[in-house]
Design a protein around this motif. Structure first.
Motif, PDB file in Angstrom:
ATOM      1  N   GLU A  26     -15.500  54.225  -0.028  1.00  0.00           N
ATOM      2  CA  GLU A  26     -15.801  52.824   0.322  1.00  0.00           C
ATOM      3  C   GLU A  26     -15.930  52.643   1.835  1.00  0.00           C
ATOM      4  N   THR A  27     -15.079  53.330   2.586  1.00  0.00           N
ATOM      5  CA  THR A  27     -15.172  53.254   4.055  1.00  0.00           C
ATOM      6  C   THR A  27     -16.543  53.731   4.522  1.00  0.00           C
ATOM      7  N   ILE A  28     -16.996  54.859   3.989  1.00  0.00           N
ATOM      8  CA  ILE A  28     -18.301  55.402   4.407  1.00  0.00           C
ATOM      9  C   ILE A  28     -19.421  54.460   3.973  1.00  0.00           C
ATOM     10  N   GLN A  29     -19.302  53.908   2.758  1.00  0.00           N
ATOM     11  CA  GLN A  29     -20.338  52.982   2.284  1.00  0.00           C
ATOM     12  C   GLN A  29     -20.421  51.734   3.162  1.00  0.00           C
ATOM     13  N   SER A  30     -19.275  51.297   3.694  1.00  0.00           N
ATOM     14  CA  SER A  30     -19.328  50.103   4.545  1.00  0.00           C
ATOM     15  C   SER A  30     -20.015  50.413   5.872  1.00  0.00           C
ATOM     16  N   VAL A  31     -19.986  51.665   6.309  1.00  0.00           N
ATOM     17  CA  VAL A  31     -20.779  52.054   7.489  1.00  0.00           C
ATOM     18  C   VAL A  31     -22.255  52.165   7.110  1.00  0.00           C
ATOM     19  N   GLU A  32     -22.528  52.748   5.950  1.00  0.00           N
ATOM     20  CA  GLU A  32     -23.928  52.853   5.495  1.00  0.00           C
ATOM     21  C   GLU A  32     -24.592  51.480   5.374  1.00  0.00           C
ATOM     22  N   ALA A  33     -23.776  50.458   5.090  1.00  0.00           N
ATOM     23  CA  ALA A  33     -24.332  49.107   4.913  1.00  0.00           C
ATOM     24  C   ALA A  33     -24.751  48.468   6.233  1.00  0.00           C
ATOM     25  N   LEU A  34     -24.321  49.056   7.367  1.00  0.00           N
ATOM     26  CA  LEU A  34     -24.706  48.499   8.673  1.00  0.00           C
ATOM     27  C   LEU A  34     -26.167  48.845   8.967  1.00  0.00           C
ATOM     28  N   ASP A  35     -26.733  48.068   9.898  1.00  0.00           N
ATOM     29  CA  ASP A  35     -28.134  48.237  10.263  1.00  0.00           C
ATOM     30  C   ASP A  35     -28.230  49.192  11.459  1.00  0.00           C
ATOM     31  N   HIS A  78     -14.840  45.761  12.487  1.00  0.00           N
ATOM     32  CA  HIS A  78     -13.662  46.347  11.854  1.00  0.00           C
ATOM     33  C   HIS A  78     -14.053  46.929  10.499  1.00  0.00           C
ATOM     34  N   ILE A  79     -13.632  48.171  10.249  1.00  0.00           N
ATOM     35  CA  ILE A  79     -13.949  48.861   8.998  1.00  0.00           C
ATOM     36  C   ILE A  79     -12.632  49.208   8.312  1.00  0.00           C
ATOM     37  N   ALA A  80     -12.466  48.802   7.070  1.00  0.00           N
ATOM     38  CA  ALA A  80     -11.244  49.132   6.336  1.00  0.00           C
ATOM     39  C   ALA A  80     -11.191  50.640   6.113  1.00  0.00           C
ATOM     40  N   SER A  81     -10.097  51.262   6.593  1.00  0.00           N
ATOM     41  CA  SER A  81      -9.964  52.715   6.450  1.00  0.00           C
ATOM     42  C   SER A  81      -8.497  53.087   6.371  1.00  0.00           C
ATOM     43  N   ASP A  82      -8.177  53.991   5.450  1.00  0.00           N
ATOM     44  CA  ASP A  82      -6.811  54.504   5.364  1.00  0.00           C
ATOM     45  C   ASP A  82      -6.499  55.433   6.532  1.00  0.00           C
ATOM     46  N   HIS A  83      -7.522  55.844   7.283  1.00  0.00           N
ATOM     47  CA  HIS A  83      -7.267  56.710   8.441  1.00  0.00           C
ATOM     48  C   HIS A  83      -6.460  55.959   9.496  1.00  0.00           C
ATOM     49  N   SER A  84      -6.776  54.684   9.684  1.00  0.00           N
ATOM     50  CA  SER A  84      -6.083  53.869  10.681  1.00  0.00           C
ATOM     51  C   SER A  84      -6.407  52.399  10.411  1.00  0.00           C
ATOM     52  N   PRO A  85      -5.386  51.523  10.486  1.00  0.00           N
ATOM     53  CA  PRO A  85      -5.656  50.112  10.144  1.00  0.00           C
ATOM     54  C   PRO A  85      -6.559  49.409  11.150  1.00  0.00           C
ATOM     55  N   THR A 135     -24.984  59.278   4.902  1.00  0.00           N
ATOM     56  CA  THR A 135     -25.126  59.367   3.443  1.00  0.00           C
ATOM     57  C   THR A 135     -24.807  60.785   2.959  1.00  0.00           C
ATOM     58  N   ASP A 136     -25.281  61.785   3.699  1.00  0.00           N
ATOM     59  CA  ASP A 136     -25.003  63.181   3.320  1.00  0.00           C
ATOM     60  C   ASP A 136     -23.504  63.473   3.342  1.00  0.00           C
ATOM     61  N   HIS A 137     -22.802  62.882   4.305  1.00  0.00           N
ATOM     62  CA  HIS A 137     -21.359  63.098   4.399  1.00  0.00           C
ATOM     63  C   HIS A 137     -20.676  62.526   3.151  1.00  0.00           C
ATOM     64  N   ARG A 138     -21.099  61.316   2.759  1.00  0.00           N
ATOM     65  CA  ARG A 138     -20.544  60.726   1.535  1.00  0.00           C
ATOM     66  C   ARG A 138     -20.888  61.579   0.327  1.00  0.00           C
ATOM     67  N   ARG A 139     -22.135  62.067   0.273  1.00  0.00           N
ATOM     68  CA  ARG A 139     -22.565  62.870  -0.873  1.00  0.00           C
ATOM     69  C   ARG A 139     -21.745  64.161  -0.974  1.00  0.00           C
ATOM     70  N   TYR A 140     -21.457  64.768   0.176  1.00  0.00           N
ATOM     71  CA  TYR A 140     -20.607  65.966   0.188  1.00  0.00           C
ATOM     72  C   TYR A 140     -19.261  65.650  -0.470  1.00  0.00           C
ATOM     73  N   ILE A 141     -18.656  64.531  -0.062  1.00  0.00           N
ATOM     74  CA  ILE A 141     -17.332  64.167  -0.601  1.00  0.00           C
ATOM     75  C   ILE A 141     -17.434  63.894  -2.103  1.00  0.00           C
ATOM     76  N   GLU A 142     -18.510  63.220  -2.526  1.00  0.00           N
ATOM     77  CA  GLU A 142     -18.674  62.932  -3.958  1.00  0.00           C
ATOM     78  C   GLU A 142     -18.907  64.216  -4.760  1.00  0.00           C
ATOM     79  N   GLU A 143     -19.701  65.144  -4.206  1.00  0.00           N
ATOM     80  CA  GLU A 143     -19.943  66.404  -4.921  1.00  0.00           C
ATOM     81  C   GLU A 143     -18.669  67.245  -4.984  1.00  0.00           C
ATOM     82  N   LEU A 144     -17.911  67.225  -3.883  1.00  0.00           N
ATOM     83  CA  LEU A 144     -16.639  67.954  -3.883  1.00  0.00           C
ATOM     84  C   LEU A 144     -15.689  67.346  -4.913  1.00  0.00           C
ATOM     85  N   ARG A 145     -15.627  66.017  -4.937  1.00  0.00           N
ATOM     86  CA  ARG A 145     -14.781  65.313  -5.923  1.00  0.00           C
ATOM     87  C   ARG A 145     -15.165  65.718  -7.349  1.00  0.00           C
TER      88      ARG A 145
END
Ligand code: ZN
Length: 339
Positions: free
Chosen positions: A252-261, A206-213, A279-289
């Protein structure tokens, strides 16, 4: 002259007919296929939506059914390729465009979802009123939306919204959404659960996400792979205006996926890639932010932000034409406009 213009009109009509018929053909024949991911793991496509399945000696573990027509197609493909049935179906989350049609596998499979999935599928209180937008469509004022009154998504998804199939949409049915073909899980889990079959295992996380509980990520230890849906896409821009999301939670949602093995990243949309793509997907969002925040600090309007932010490094990603929408969504998430 008259003859020529008549001929011209006939030619235009013929071309229009051709355009309509090829559009109808495209709707009748969705793009489908199956590719090998690695080990015993495969990914199956229905247009822009993807699911995965794992083949074991005792049966097949499949993820999202996507929709009934696709699920029937996939079931037939699996029956022709393998001599074992689908034994387990693992839902990524309850949304209609990924989770519909699970009943197709219900005869042989255990359907598993997160513990919050049944509540997400539950019928709403029968006295739920029509929302403002729906109430505006209620021309005859009977408090329900008949097919003739529906437009947009209400018209296109009418049967999926009409939970009791009575030909009219109540406020409760509209508030619940197009979920009438989402078959509830027969088993739920919380936190994480490992399912095993034929000596193989899949981990539901289970991954905490505002997209869907009820969002779950699937991890396939032997294939060193994860399957995620809607929270990350590989080499594709995030969906349009980040509906329902806020930026810190999204990261945070993306980071919790990155933390998986894992090393292989398989998306419910977009490509198959690697952990680096997550990681690139998260970086895109951070650069856009950061770009949107900097422009807002300079007093730029949304239109000025959309004209000045180019995100060139990502121009080879799919759906790059969503950039203006992504900027608008980020602007909203950062408190811009009326919010
Ligand atoms: Zn979704």
């Amino acid at each position: 002259m008259k003859t020529k213009s008549l001929r011209g009109i006939l030619r235009l009509l013929a071309l229009a007919g051709l355009a309509v018929s090829s559009l109808a053909l495209a709707q009748q024949a969705p793009e489908r296929g199956i590719v090998h991911v690695g080990g015993d793991l495969y990914r199956a496509q229905n247009n822009a939506h993807f699911t995965v399945f794992l083949v074991t000696s005792e049966g097949i573990i499949v993820s999202d059914p996507i929709n009934r027509d696709f699920a029937e197609w996939l079931k037939g493909e699996l029956e022709s390729r393998y001599d074992v049935p689908v034994r387990i179906l693992l839902y990524s989350h309850h949304h209609w465009d990924h989770a519909s049609g699970g009943e197709v596998f219900d005869d042989t499979a255990e359907l598993v979802g997160h513990e919050t999935m049944p509540a997400a599928l539950a019928l709403r209180s029968p006295d739920t009123p029509l929302s403002g937008a729906a109430a505006d469509l209620d021309a005859n004022g009977n408090g329900r939306i008949e097919q003739a009154e529906a437009n947009g998504n209400l018209a296109g998804q009418f049967a999926l919204i009409d939970a009791d199939g009575d030909g009219a949409l109540t406020g409760a049915e509209i508030a619940r959404g197009p979920l009438s073909d989402v078959h509830p899980p027969s088993t739920v889990y919380s936190g994480s659960r490992t399912v095993t079959l034929g000596g193989k295992s899949v981990e539901l996380i289970h991954i905490a996400s505002d997209h869907s509980p009820d969002m779950s990520v699937l991890r396939f230890p032997d294939e060193d792979a994860v399957f995620f849906v809607d929270i990350i896409s590989v080499k594709r821009l995030p969906f349009q205006t980040f509906p329902g999301l806020e930026v810190d939670g999204l990261i945070e949602t993306i980071q919790s996926v990155e933390a998986l093995d894992f090393s292989v990243a398989v998306g419910g949309h977009g490509d198959i890639g690697t952990k680096q793509d997550v990681t690139d997907h998260r970086r895109y969002i951070e650069e856009l932010r950061d770009a949107v925040a900097a422009g807002m600090a300079d007093g730029q309007s949304l239109e000025e932000l959309q004209a000045s932010i180019t995100m060139d490094a990502y121009s080879d990603w799919a759906s790059f034409n969503w950039l203006a929408d992504n900027i608008a969504g980020m602007y909203r998430m950062l408190g811009g406009g009326n919010n």
